[in-house]
Motif scaffolding. Structure first.
Motif, mmCIF file in Angstrom:
data_model
loop_
_atom_site.group_PDB
_atom_site.id
_atom_site.type_symbol
_atom_site.label_atom_id
_atom_site.label_comp_id
_atom_site.label_asym_id
_atom_site.label_seq_id
_atom_site.Cartn_x
_atom_site.Cartn_y
_atom_site.Cartn_z
ATOM 1 N N VAL A 63 -30.932 -8.989 -17.152
ATOM 2 C CA VAL A 63 -30.847 -10.086 -16.179
ATOM 3 C C VAL A 63 -29.393 -10.558 -16.154
ATOM 4 O O VAL A 63 -28.888 -11.062 -17.167
ATOM 5 N N GLY A 142 -31.602 -14.082 -8.159
ATOM 6 C CA GLY A 142 -30.873 -14.839 -9.168
ATOM 7 C C GLY A 142 -29.397 -14.648 -8.920
ATOM 8 O O GLY A 142 -28.994 -14.197 -7.850
ATOM 9 N N SER A 143 -28.612 -14.909 -9.932
ATOM 10 C CA SER A 143 -28.962 -15.416 -11.251
ATOM 11 C C SER A 143 -28.278 -16.768 -11.467
ATOM 12 O O SER A 143 -27.162 -17.002 -10.965
ATOM 13 N N THR A 147 -30.787 -16.475 -15.507
ATOM 14 C CA THR A 147 -32.204 -16.599 -15.118
ATOM 15 C C THR A 147 -32.394 -16.146 -13.680
ATOM 16 O O THR A 147 -31.585 -16.470 -12.809
ATOM 17 N N ARG A 148 -33.444 -15.372 -13.447
ATOM 18 C CA ARG A 148 -33.785 -15.025 -12.075
ATOM 19 C C ARG A 148 -35.229 -15.406 -11.796
ATOM 20 O O ARG A 148 -36.077 -15.448 -12.698
ATOM 21 N N HIS A 175 -35.532 -14.780 -18.109
ATOM 22 C CA HIS A 175 -34.297 -15.344 -18.653
ATOM 23 C C HIS A 175 -33.688 -14.383 -19.669
ATOM 24 O O HIS A 175 -34.388 -13.868 -20.549
#
Lengths: 296, 207
Positions: A63, A142-143, A147-148, A175
Motif C-alpha cells: 500500500v 488512496g493513499s 491507507t487506501r 493500511h
C-alpha cells in the motif's frame, strides 16, 4: 414459480451470484418450514456467504504511503461445499420425530415423513449445488498516510417478483504496516472490510466483517510476479425473514454468528495498468478466488 | 493517458462476463411443500366451564385449494397429494389461572361419515395469549384419513375431474375449563394445516 435464465441480466449488472437464481424457490421452500428447520435448510448459505463475501478483497501487502492511486477490479470467488452440508437434522416436533432432510444445496428430492395419526410433513429439496460462485466489482483508491479505501457496491433490480432485488455494499480500508518497519523483506498491510448483503425483499440479510493481514513481495520490474499470503478472521451474521404458509405468519430466523479464520495463498501478475491475481482460500468453506484489476 | 484509463474502465462490464461461470441451465425436479391455513374453519371459543360447541363449515370453500395453488404458482397437474400435516392451537383471549383439560374435537363429513376424533385428550394453558402451539401428537387417524380422502377429491376436481360432493363438515368441541367452579372468559383457536406435495420442473443454473 418457474425460473428463467437471468444470467444475461446479471452480467450486465456486473455480478453473478449462484444463489440468486434460486431465490424464488428459496422463498417457496421456506414457506413450509418453521424456525429451526428453516435455519437448518439455509445453513450452507451462511458459510457460502461468509467465504464468498470475505474472499478476494486483499491481494497485496503493498500500500503506497502517499500519492494518488486507484484500481477498478472485478473479483470472483468459488467456494466448494462439503458433503456434510448437504443435509440437516430436522427438529423434533409433537407428532414427528427428527429426520434427515436436504439443505438448500442438497438433493432436489424432498423428504416426506409420517407422524401421529397418519399426519404427513414435508421437507423441501435443495438445488443440488456443489459450489457457490460470487463476483463483484471493487474500487480501491488512496493513499493517505499509507491507507487506501476499498468500496464495493451493487444493486440489482431484476424487475419481477420471482427474483426480487439483490444488493451488496461494502466499505473498508487497508493500511500499510511496512511503512513502520523499514527493513521488512516483504510488504505487509492490515485490512478491514464491512459488507452488507441483501437478497430478495428482506428474505436473506447478512452483515460480514473481515479483518486481514496480507504479506506480499513483488519480483520483477514493469511486469512483476507478486505472491502473497493473507491471514484473517471472518465474521458473518445472517438472518432470514419469510412468510410461513402453514401458520400464515412472517417468521424471522436469526442465525448464530459465523466466525472463521481465513487463510489465503495466492499470486498476482502485474502489468502496467492491468493486474491479475488468483488465490486459494481456506475459510468457512474452501475455495478459489481471482480477479482482474485496472488502475495505477 | 487519462482517456486510456477511462476507456479501460468502460470495458469492465464486458470483462466481467468470462468471470461469471457457465450460463447453462439444467432441468431438475423440485419438491415443494406448502401449508394451507384453515384457521377460519376451526375456531372454537369457550365461555362456560364445560365446553360443548358444534358448528358447520364448508371445507372446500374455506380451503380454496385452487386459489392456494394459484397463489403459489402451482398447477393442479403438478400436485401429487394434499394431506393433513399439522394441528395447532392458540389462546387469543387469555384468563389468568385458566386451563383446558380433556379437550376433544370431532369432525364429521356430512352425508358421508360419522363423527371421528380429530384431536383427543387435549390439554392447554389458557392463562396467557400464545403463538400457535403444535398438538399434532393428539391427532386421530380416522379423521386424518377422512380429510385426506376429501382433499384427494378436491384435487381431482381441480385437475378437471368430477366435482366434489358433500363439502360440508360438522365439528364439535368438548372439554372442561378449569377451575370448574369459577366463571370463564377466554377464547382459543384450533388450526389444521395441510401439506401439498408438488413436483415442478425448474431451470437451475450450474457452474
Amino acid at each position: 414459480m418457474k425460473l428463467v435464465d437471468r444470467w444475461g441480466a446479471l452480467a450486465l449488472a456486473g455480478i453473478a451470484l449462484m444463489a440468486t437464481s434460486a431465490h424464488a424457490q428459496i422463498e417457496a421452500n421456506l414457506s413450509s418450514l418453521e424456525g429451526d428447520n428453516a435455519k437448518g435448510y439455509l445453513s450452507p448459505l451462511a458459510t457460502g456467504l461468509s467465504s464468498g463475501l470475505n474472499s478476494g478483497i486483499f491481494r497485496s501487502g503493498n500500500v503506497p504511503v502517499s500519492g494518488f492511486n486507484f484500481g477498478l477490479e472485478v473479483k470472483a470467488l468459488l467456494a466448494n461445499f462439503s458433503d456434510e452440508s448437504r443435509v440437516y437434522t430436522t427438529a423434533e416436533t409433537p407428532g414427528f420425530a427428527s429426520t434427515e432432510a436436504p439443505t438448500l444445496i442438497g438433493d432436489t428430492g424432498g423428504v416426506t415423513q409420517s407422524g401421529t395419526g397418519g399426519a404427513t410433513v414435508g421437507y423441501p429439496g435443495g438445488f443440488d449445488m456443489d459450489r457457490f460462485a460470487f463476483a463483484a466489482p471493487q474500487l480501491t483508491f488512496g493513499s493517505y498516510m499509507g491507507t487506501r479505501a476499498i468500496v464495493r457496491f451493487i444493486s440489482v433490480e431484476l424487475g419481477d417478483s420471482d427474483l426480487g432485488d439483490l444488493s451488496l455494499f461494502g466499505i473498508g480500508a487497508q493500511h500499510s504496516i511496512s511503512q513502520y518497519f523499514k527493513d521488512l523483506p516483504v510488504d505487509v498491510a492490515a485490512g478491514l472490510m464491512y459488507q452488507k448483503f441483501k437478497l430478495g425483499t428482506d428474505t436473506v440479510k447478512a452483515d460480514a466483517l473481515a479483518f486481514n493481514v496480507t504479506g506480499s513481495k513483488a519480483f520483477g520490474g514493469a511486469v512483476s510476479f507478486e505472491p502473497y499470503l493473507g491471514l484473517g478472521y471472518d465474521s458473518l451474521k445472517m438472518e432470514a425473514e419469510y412468510e410461513n404458509s402453514s401458520l400464515s405468519e412472517t417468521l424471522n430466523v436469526d442465525f448464530d454468528r459465523q466466525n472463521d479464520f481465513h487463510l489465503s495463498v495466492g499470486a498476482g501478475l502485474n502489468f502496467p495498468v492491468i493486474r491479475l491475481h488468483a488465490e486459494f482460500t481456506k475459510a468457512a468453506e474452501t475455495g478459489f478466488a481471482g480477479g482482474v484489476s485496472f488502475g495505477y | 493517458m487519462l482517456r486510456r484509463k477511462i476507456f479501460i474502465a468502460g470495458l469492465l462490464p464486458l470483462l466481467a462476463l468470462p468471470l461469471m461461470g457457465e450460463s447453462c441451465t439444467k432441468e431438475k425436479l423440485i419438491f415443494l411443500a406448502v401449508g394451507i391455513d384453515t384457521t377460519a374453519g376451526f375456531v372454537a371459543s369457550g365461555s362456560t366451564n364445560v365446553l360443548d360447541d358444534t358448528n358447520q363449515i364448508d371445507v372446500k370453500e374455506d380451503l380454496d385449494l385452487t386459489g392456494v395453488l394459484d397463489d403459489n404458482d402451482i398447477a393442479a397437474e403438478e400436485v401429487n397429494s394434499v394431506k393433513v400435516s399439522r394441528v395447532y392451537y392458540r389462546v387469543t383471549v387469555p384468563e389468568a389461572g385458566r386451563t383446558i383439560t380433556d379437550g376433544d374435537v370431532t369432525i364429521q363429513r356430512n352425508g358421508v361419515s360419522s363423527p371421528m376424533a380429530l384431536v383427543s385428550n387435549f390439554t392447554g394453558d389458557a392463562s396467557a395469549a400464545t403463538d400457535w402451539i403444535e398438538i399434532t401428537d393428539r391427532l386421530g387417524s380416522g379423521a386424518v384419513t377422512m380429510l385426506n380422502t376429501f382433499m384427494a377429491e378436491c384435487l381431482t376436481e381441480a385437475k378437471g375431474g368430477a366435482p366434489v360432493q358433500n363439502t360440508t363438515f360438522t365439528y364439535s368441541v368438548t372439554g372442561t375449563s378449569n377451575p370448574v367452579n369459577v366463571g370463564t372468559n377466554f377464547e382459543w383457536e384450533l388450526k389444521v394445516s395441510f401439506l401439498v406435495d408438488a413436483s415442478q420442473t425448474v431451470e437451475v443454473p450450474e457452474l
